[in-house]
Scaffold this motif. Structure first.
Motif, short mmCIF file in Angstrom:
data_model
loop_
_atom_site.label_atom_id
_atom_site.label_comp_id
_atom_site.label_asym_id
_atom_site.label_seq_id
_atom_site.Cartn_x
_atom_site.Cartn_y
_atom_site.Cartn_z
N ILE A 1 0.97 -1.27 -0.28
CA ILE A 1 0.09 -0.07 -0.47
C ILE A 1 1.16 1.11 0.34
O ILE A 1 0.78 2.45 -0.81
CB ILE A 1 -1.15 0.43 0.75
CG1 ILE A 1 -2.37 -1.18 1.54
CG2 ILE A 1 -1.48 1.03 1.59
CD1 ILE A 1 -2.81 -1.53 3.02
N GLY A 2 2.11 1.15 0.96
CA GLY A 2 2.87 2.39 0.44
C GLY A 2 3.20 2.73 -0.86
O GLY A 2 3.58 3.46 -1.26
N VAL A 3 3.52 1.17 -1.50
CA VAL A 3 4.69 1.01 -2.73
C VAL A 3 3.48 2.03 -3.53
O VAL A 3 3.39 3.40 -4.34
CB VAL A 3 5.38 0.46 -3.14
CG1 VAL A 3 5.86 0.61 -5.00
CG2 VAL A 3 6.18 -0.35 -2.36
N TRP A 4 2.30 1.65 -3.46
CA TRP A 4 0.96 2.60 -4.42
C TRP A 4 1.38 3.33 -4.41
O TRP A 4 0.53 4.18 -4.79
CB TRP A 4 0.16 1.75 -3.86
CG TRP A 4 -1.52 2.09 -4.19
CD1 TRP A 4 -1.53 2.10 -6.31
CD2 TRP A 4 -2.46 2.53 -4.08
NE1 TRP A 4 -2.59 2.93 -6.27
CE2 TRP A 4 -3.32 2.80 -5.10
CE3 TRP A 4 -2.88 2.66 -2.07
CZ2 TRP A 4 -4.36 3.79 -4.50
CZ3 TRP A 4 -3.98 3.51 -2.56
CH2 TRP A 4 -4.89 3.95 -3.36
N ARG A 5 0.84 4.17 -2.70
CA ARG A 5 0.79 5.81 -2.90
C ARG A 5 1.72 6.36 -3.34
O ARG A 5 1.62 7.59 -3.81
CB ARG A 5 0.94 5.82 -0.85
CG ARG A 5 -0.44 5.31 -1.12
CD ARG A 5 -1.68 5.43 -1.50
NE ARG A 5 -2.00 7.52 -1.74
CZ ARG A 5 -2.63 8.06 -2.68
NH1 ARG A 5 -3.25 7.27 -3.60
NH2 ARG A 5 -3.34 9.15 -2.70
N VAL A 6 3.13 5.46 -2.95
CA VAL A 6 4.64 6.98 -3.63
C VAL A 6 4.03 6.43 -5.08
O VAL A 6 4.22 7.65 -5.97
CB VAL A 6 5.85 5.22 -3.36
CG1 VAL A 6 6.75 5.76 -4.34
CG2 VAL A 6 6.26 6.45 -1.71
N THR A 7 3.65 5.43 -5.75
CA THR A 7 3.64 5.07 -7.01
C THR A 7 2.73 6.51 -8.23
O THR A 7 2.69 6.89 -9.11
CB THR A 7 2.90 3.74 -7.84
OG1 THR A 7 4.36 3.07 -7.40
CG2 THR A 7 3.12 4.21 -9.45
N ALA A 8 1.12 6.76 -7.38
CA ALA A 8 0.36 7.03 -7.15
C ALA A 8 0.79 9.19 -7.20
O ALA A 8 0.53 9.76 -7.92
CB ALA A 8 -1.02 7.28 -6.57
N VAL A 9 1.26 9.56 -6.47
CA VAL A 9 1.95 10.59 -6.24
C VAL A 9 2.62 11.00 -7.15
O VAL A 9 2.85 12.28 -7.60
CB VAL A 9 2.21 10.90 -4.47
CG1 VAL A 9 3.04 12.35 -4.48
CG2 VAL A 9 0.96 10.70 -3.26
N LYS A 10 3.64 10.03 -7.23
CA LYS A 10 5.30 10.53 -7.73
C LYS A 10 4.90 10.18 -9.48
O LYS A 10 5.04 11.28 -10.74
CB LYS A 10 5.90 9.39 -8.06
CG LYS A 10 7.08 9.77 -6.49
CD LYS A 10 7.93 11.39 -6.24
CE LYS A 10 8.62 11.37 -4.89
NZ LYS A 10 9.62 12.13 -4.98
N LYS A 11 3.68 9.24 -9.76
CA LYS A 11 3.49 9.11 -11.29
C LYS A 11 4.07 8.88 -12.22
O LYS A 11 4.13 9.36 -12.93
CB LYS A 11 2.87 10.54 -12.03
CG LYS A 11 1.59 10.68 -10.67
CD LYS A 11 0.43 12.49 -11.55
CE LYS A 11 -0.77 12.78 -10.95
NZ LYS A 11 -0.72 12.85 -9.76
#
Length: 365
Positions: free
Chosen positions: A22-32
């Protein structure tokens, strides 16, 4: 291998993996940028540790150290670093969060109505999952980051509780350790949220990196179990060297003092003092928690002085009486060996009782 031990070991590590993803998903969503999904490869270390633990330890923990907790820190901490650094330039919008949730709920209802005429239940479930993910994506980034911090610390405590314990630690020691972890997690969360939310700190990337470094350093106490376990010592070392005997007798207390001075309250006090003294950042909560850190450090030093003085007085008192000072954590055989010939003399006395004086012949004879 017991079924409950296997179940607890697998379920706890599965929770660790899901939270780190979930943390990696949020990083990917924020950084795009999809390249940040490579952080998910760190979970392979946790999978490898799971296999080795099940094979060599039958799912149970190790002495003084929890590899699963340590590898979970390795998996989740980089994602929280990236979110906090990106958080320095991202703020919530002016629209209230409730409005965003209402809009998402309307989308959810529309998707549910449109799915009645679809092929079946599978399509309805897929559409519901998509709407749910879109609803989560509309939550403010600062709320997401704080929620990950909170669930991270809660999962550390709950995960340490669910993980099977080894033969070296008892249930009583585990309960003491969990109570200590709850207080420690609350202090660490307060330090991260209270200092990183200051507007002047957010404008200085050096301060952000320094605070995150201290925060990461304070997290290293969670994989260790030395706070409730005594370190065994050899009879020869404990009988001749005072520092070894002191470490043997008060190992848990000394570890708690060391953690407070060098891992938690000491570094927290230094960071807050720099913020107030050098950067001239003042607010009510910052001053209060700085005073709290000063008080805790002073009390820990006072506790260390009391332990040292009490131990020195005990050693001097026993040396004057000619007694051998043995470590209480040594086995019984070591203490009998250290006391010398006292046991042998007692055994000889019991084996050969003194002769009784000749008694007068009785009237029966």
């Amino acid at each position: 291998m017991e079924l409950m031990v296997l179940l607890n070991a697998l379920v706890t590590r599965l929770l660790f993996v899901l939270h780190s993803l979930i943390g990696v998903w949020r990083v990917t969503a924020v950084k795009k940028e999809p390249k940040y999904w490579l952080l998910a490869l760190l979970n392979l270390l946790l999978c490898l540790e799971t296999g080795l633990t099940l094979k060599f330890k039958q799912g149970r923990g190790y002495k003084w150290f929890s590899p699963a907790i340590f590898l979970y820190l390795i998996c989740i901490v980089p994602s929280l670093w990236l979110l906090e650094i990106h958080h320095g330039t991202q703020y919530c919008g002016n629209e209230p969060e409730a409005v965003q949730v209402n809009v998402s709920n309307q989308d959810f209802n529309q998707s549910r109505d449109s799915s009645h005429g679809s092929e079946g239940t599978d399509h309805h479930i897929i559409q519901t999952a998509k709407v749910f993910v879109n609803q989560l994506s509309t939550i403010c980034e600062t709320v997401w980051t704080l929620a990950l911090h909170q669930t991270f610390l809660l999962l550390l405590v709950v995960g340490r509780w669910l993980l099977p314990i080894g033969v070296e630690i008892t249930r009583d020691q585990l309960s003491q350790l969990l109570l200590m972890f709850v207080g420690t997690a609350a202090d660490i969360l307060e330090f991260a949220s209270e200092t990183l939310d200051i507007e002047d700190v957010r404008k200085n990337y050096t301060l952000i990196n320094a605070i995150l470094a201290v925060w990461t350093w304070s997290m290293l106490q969670f994989p260790l179990d030395l706070a409730v376990q005594h370190i065994g010592c050899k009879p020869s070392a404990s009988a001749r060297r005072i520092p070894s005997l002191l470490l043997c007798r008060y190992s848990a207390e000394l570890w708690n003092i060391g953690v407070s001075l060098f891992i938690q309250d000491g570094p927290f006090f230094i960071v807050r003092s720099i913020l107030m003294g050098h950067f001239r950042i003042f607010n009510q909560m910052l001053v209060f928690f700085t005073a709290k850190n000063i008080l805790v450090v002073t009390l820990q030093l006072y506790r260390l002085a009391v332990i040292t003085i009490d131990f020195r007085a005990t050693v001097l008192q026993r040396s004057r009486k000619g007694e051998v000072c043995c470590c209480p954590c040594e086995p019984y055989e070591a203490r009998t060996h250290a006391t010398g010939h006292q046991e042998n003399e007692m055994k000889e006395f019991v084996a050969f009782p003194p002769k009784e004086e000749s008694q007068a012949p009785s009237e029966d004879h």
